[in-house]
Design an enzyme around this catalytic site. Structure first.
Site, mmCIF file in Angstrom:
data_model
loop_
_atom_site.group_PDB
_atom_site.id
_atom_site.type_symbol
_atom_site.label_atom_id
_atom_site.label_comp_id
_atom_site.label_asym_id
_atom_site.label_seq_id
_atom_site.Cartn_x
_atom_site.Cartn_y
_atom_site.Cartn_z
ATOM 1 N N ASP A 1 0.829 -1.198 0.000
ATOM 2 C CA ASP A 1 0.000 0.000 0.000
ATOM 3 C C ASP A 1 0.869 1.256 0.000
ATOM 4 O OD1 ASP A 1 -2.972 0.835 0.664
ATOM 5 O OD2 ASP A 1 -1.697 2.059 1.978
ATOM 6 N N GLU B 1 1.505 -0.506 -5.022
ATOM 7 C CA GLU B 1 0.284 0.278 -5.224
ATOM 8 C C GLU B 1 0.635 1.753 -5.148
ATOM 9 O OE1 GLU B 1 -3.571 2.276 -3.571
ATOM 10 O OE2 GLU B 1 -1.667 2.055 -2.534
#
Lengths: 652, 652
Positions: free
Chosen positions: B381, B410
């Protein structure tokens, strides 16, 4: 390793092959530096260039500012010849980040007491880090700190100082460079004197300058200087001046047998009088040569020597160092050969000799010998047939003591080989201009030179002809065509040259159909040029060189831009001086036979011309001028009058 | 230094930033190697690739052959995961040069006795250098040598062996590598398992998979596996499975105050039950999780975990390591903030902490902990808000023991930041596909991915939606549009994924106009998806994934080529398997409302199709097929039937 470092610096420009080779610039040029600089998160960064001359230990600092897409830009001026080193450093700028965040919070009305205290901590840090800062600045920062800390007042009042520029400007002058990252590579830039980028060459065979059919001498060259000076050239380049071999000497028109009295090719170097450090006796003495160098200097002409590392069978190296040559199984040495072609009058050097160290030293000493006599420019013959490692070493060794030497690589060979020679130190390079004729060819080639990686290290020198090359379009060509190619060479490239008498006297006869050699090539015989005959381009050459001298736009290659014109027979391009003040627009009719015209589109914005205002274009060739308006204007050229305009653009 | 070295080797490919980073390939791929190789003069050269796996000491050799313009090409196959190293070496090939020169001399009739003896010397050198060569070869070379030496015979007779291939072929197998140059850089290639390049991801929130409104568990995920398997995905990606913080927990629709019972965002990691190595109690136990991993593996699905390095205020690190966070002057820790936006439910880590070594170790141990439980794929993330140096170290440390881990970055941020994350080790990357809609946008972006420097290290993963992003064109969109974006993602990129239930069930309501967030986002609440409702794309998704599995053309990104079609609303492109046997042509109508068609131009030569022969295109989506002929063929697509063809091309 400092794991706290967060900044990434990559893709610094200028750099050649990842820093393996220096970029090239000239004295007084401004070096534009770029780099990708970013970190994780969204903190603001600060960055700067560090640069120094090789003789200076201290780094100078220049600012880098963000452009778009994490690309940062800055510049510094290189002031003297030699090698400069530069690198880039950057850091997460805590003060700037806080200041920027605060402005957003203040706008959104979300700033609070603690947010303000963070700033006070930063200011305290600055004051502690720079105890010797200007009194005025420290007083100001202390004042702001106090104001921000005033707990009993409104946030907006306390933060008032953030809204004017003084606080940010002051703090930026005293940066806190916590966890600063310095790019580990120190990139090199070789800085040459201006002539590496702007020079006009004239090639002449001294032996053809004699009077009454006699072998010409250096003193004849001295007498010839006013002619060269009037033409406006600043480099006078002489083919090899060394003794010419007798064994296997070539006759006229490259005949394998020389007739009695044939002078031989100056590139078949070496005889009983000596080799690469000797002078062909018929040209004169070393003193005569030095006299020529001085006389030329008086009229601002430099003498360029031709260095061709190959030997006639009579060269002293052949007997003194037979192991520097290729030995054949029958005990003889190997002459130059590109099968099935043979060049029996010259022997190539064997760069794979076990005695390579002595060979390198001796070859280098040829350059230093002539440097000691006053030579500063060398045109190197066929450098691509000698070892790259040798050139790299020699040129860098010579540069240690002489930052003003210019080496021109006479390599007409494959693109990557030519590029490599420039990377390893040649200051100027012959090019493919000689064979680029159509608008598409000229545009593509020049754009490769000015926009590809070549732009940083390859200084082109455009030649419309050489003693070896009478290009096909000039074979049987008329004045129009010679004028056209001259103007293209002289205005597209800041360095250009011509093989003189043959060019301005428009020699156009090839030795054989389908070959590019001159008929009765001067390489093998003494010519008796009639320099003062009517059919000569001398007045035009003189004017073109004057235009070159007087217009700084033509002193660089980088500013070259091609402009649209709706006719493939007409090419249009401009150049601009670094300060943007001098702009030349050149329009050339490439069709030597027919009148051609078209609408030229100009980048008025780049020229800083208002599209609604009239501007003037003054033709430096004809003296006529036109008033133009708007982006597109019509031009027509009759090759039988003159095939080109060299317009100076004047804002009114 | 060996001054006898004459060969130059430069610009070796593949290399990333001059060798600063490894290129990426997958197991069994053939690595195409190129380099510029040349020397002075016109001798012929020979060159080869040296390569080895990190665990092998011995270099393997692969041939390099000249293409054009001094560019040489060769290849080698990478057979197992890990890092490969390769370099290039080359030498002036004296035998080949002699052989080549001799052929020219023989043709011109200029060959002589001594020329032949030079060859005898080369052959003698070969025999001496390779005393252990094959008996057959040494006998042959000795025979040739004798034949060439036969002084009493005609040159042509003696040289006869040069004219057939056996001599050259034999000699080339025993090269004399005098003064060979080996490029000093050993370039690295990271070889991943195939899934790094070909994977189909499905993202689901386990907590929404419970029955009768209950909080879903890992066992519910196990029950859900047949559905995922039927859809044809091979990676099932779960948002963070760790305890969710209570302090400052967000409510539905990102409300700053949570209502009682609101489950909070899974990305607000850490509670009294633990942090990044703990499991949210309502999801089940570690054993349940390991059971899920095994059950998924049984149906060839891998579980991908989400690693988000940020902490809820209740995370154990907050009390155990307060110095890993930003401290504010009031003694509190700093929550995440992008002024004026505040994210009070999470605290970012301070990568400039003095205790960075322990922070790095602890973060790395999060990965190794889950690897020990059986996880092989991590979706990371917002990696761009954490230190690059930390990622580079962590990923390379983990790769030392585990060559099969895949890290998906990401990062939806600036181009250079995304590129850097891929360079420092992320095996797959989210992309801008989510916001590339028009033909021009899709073409330009995909060509950047497949032809710029990115092609060597950036493995794209195309997502038409994520829990954070309902792109504007899908807001309020109908089935046609969802189908179109699905097919684009699944066929343009070899890695693709979707935020599952919301995609196949065609959720299209945004939280607010002008924002890309979903209304009633699953990030903040438990959803009760009706997976079996009629309005679902499940059958189509299943078919598209089956097409992907069965067609090797779709297992790579590099072969993607766009083809002309005379309608801007229609995009056409093809992909091909490495062996050229499997070719798919995809044509998509980008207009979700109207029938669109046009003439598609195909590169028949590249497809190895005779332009005069009929060929078949079989639509793997509809089952229909067409017989086409020649370069241009007509295609028309009605979005209300299906907006795309996925044609398999069959030569007849």
């Amino acid at each position: 390793m400092n794991g706290k470092e967060r900044v990434i610096i990559e893709h610094i420009q200028p750099q050649v092959d990842g820093g393996a080779f220096p970029a090239k610039r000239i004295v007084d040029e401004v070096v534009q530096v770029e780099a990708d600089i970013f970190s994780d998160g969204h903190d603001l960064l600060s960055a700067e260039i560090l640069y120094r001359h090789e003789q200076g230990r201290k780094w100078h600092v220049a600012e880098l500012l963000p452009d778009v897409n994490d690309r940062w830009e800055g510049s510094f001026r290189v002031e003297k010849p030699g090698t400069y080193f530069f690198t880039v450093q950057a850091w997460v700028d805590k003060f700037k980040s806080w200041h920027n965040d605060m402005l957003k919070r203040l706008e959104a009305g979300t700033a609070n007491h603690t947010d303000l205290l963070i700033g006070v901590a930063h200011i305290t840090g600055i004051l502690e880090t720079y105890p010797d800062m200007k009194q005025k600045d420290s007083a100001f920062l202390q004042h702001v700190s106090k104001e921000i800390s005033a707990k009993n007042r409104k946030i907006e009042t306390r933060a008032a100082s953030l809204l004017n520029h003084t606080l940010l400007e002051t703090a930026v002058r005293y940066p806190l460079k916590d966890n600063m990252v310095k790019h580990p590579q120190e990139l090199a830039i070789i800085v040459d004197r201006k002539k590496a980028l702007f020079s006009s060459w004239y090639e002449v065979f001294p032996r053809s300058l004699g009077e009454n059919g006699k072998h010409g001498t250096f003193n004849d060259v001295v007498r010839f200087l006013p002619y060269v000076s009037e033409l406006g050239f600043d480099v006078l380049y002489l083919p090899p001046i060394h003794p010419i071999g007798i064994t296997n000497r070539k006759g006229k028109n490259n005949n394998v047998v020389a007739a009695p009295g044939d002078p031989g090719s100056p590139w078949a170097i070496g005889g009983k009088e000596g080799g690469h450090k000797a002078i062909h006796p018929e040209l004169g003495t070393l003193d005569d040569f030095k006299h020529l160098i001085r006389e030329a200097a008086d009229v601002e002409i430099e003498i360029a020597m031709d260095i061709a590392f190959q030997c006639s069978p009579d060269h002293p190296w052949i007997s003194d160092h037979p192991d520097w040559f290729y030995k054949r199984p029958d005990g003889t040495l190997q002459y130059a050969e590109n099968p099935p072609k043979k060049y029996e009058d010259i022997y190539p050097l064997n760069f794979e000799t076990d005695d390579w160290k002595n060979l390198w030293k001796e070859l280098k000493s040829v350059f230093t010998y002539w440097i000691d006599q006053g030579i500063r420019i060398f045109r190197v013959d066929n450098p691509h047939t000698k070892s790259f490692r040798f050139w790299e070493w020699t040129i860098s060794e010579i540069r240690k003591d002489h930052k003003d030497i210019i080496f021109l690589a006479e390599a007409f060979t494959r693109p990557k080989v030519m590029a490599r020679l420039a990377k390893i130190g040649f200051n100027q390079s012959y090019t493919y201009f000689t064979w680029r004729n159509s608008k598409q060819e000229l545009t593509a080639y020049c754009e490769e030179l000015t926009t590809s990686h070549l732009k940083d290290y390859f200084n082109p020198n455009f030649w419309p002809n050489t003693p070896d090359i009478l290009p096909f379009p000039l074979q049987g060509a008329g004045r129009n065509h010679f004028v056209q190619r001259l103007i293209l060479a002289a205005t597209l490239s800041s360095n250009y040259g011509m093989y003189g008498p043959a060019y301005e006297l428009m020699e156009n006869a090839p030795a054989l159909p389908g070959k590019e050699e001159y008929l009765n090539s001067e390489k093998y015989e003494i010519k008796d040029w009639n320099f003062h005959k009517r059919r000569s381009l001398r007045k035009l050459v003189s004017r073109v060189n004057k235009i070159r001298r007087e217009n700084e736009a033509l002193h660089n290659m980088q500013s070259l831009r091609f402009h649209p014109i709706d006719n493939d027979a007409v090419i249009a391009y401009s150049k601009m001086s670094a300060d943007g003040r001098n702009i030349l627009l050149v329009v050339v009719n490439l069709d030597p036979e027919h009148k051609q015209g078209g609408w030229v589109g100009l980048p008025l914005h780049a020229f800083r011309i208002d599209p609604d205002n009239i501007f003037e274009v003054y033709d430096l060739l004809s003296g006529s001028f036109y008033r133009w308006k708007g982006e597109y204007n019509f031009v027509e050229l009759d090759p039988h009058v003159i095939p080109a305009h060299i317009f100076k653009i004047k804002r009114l």
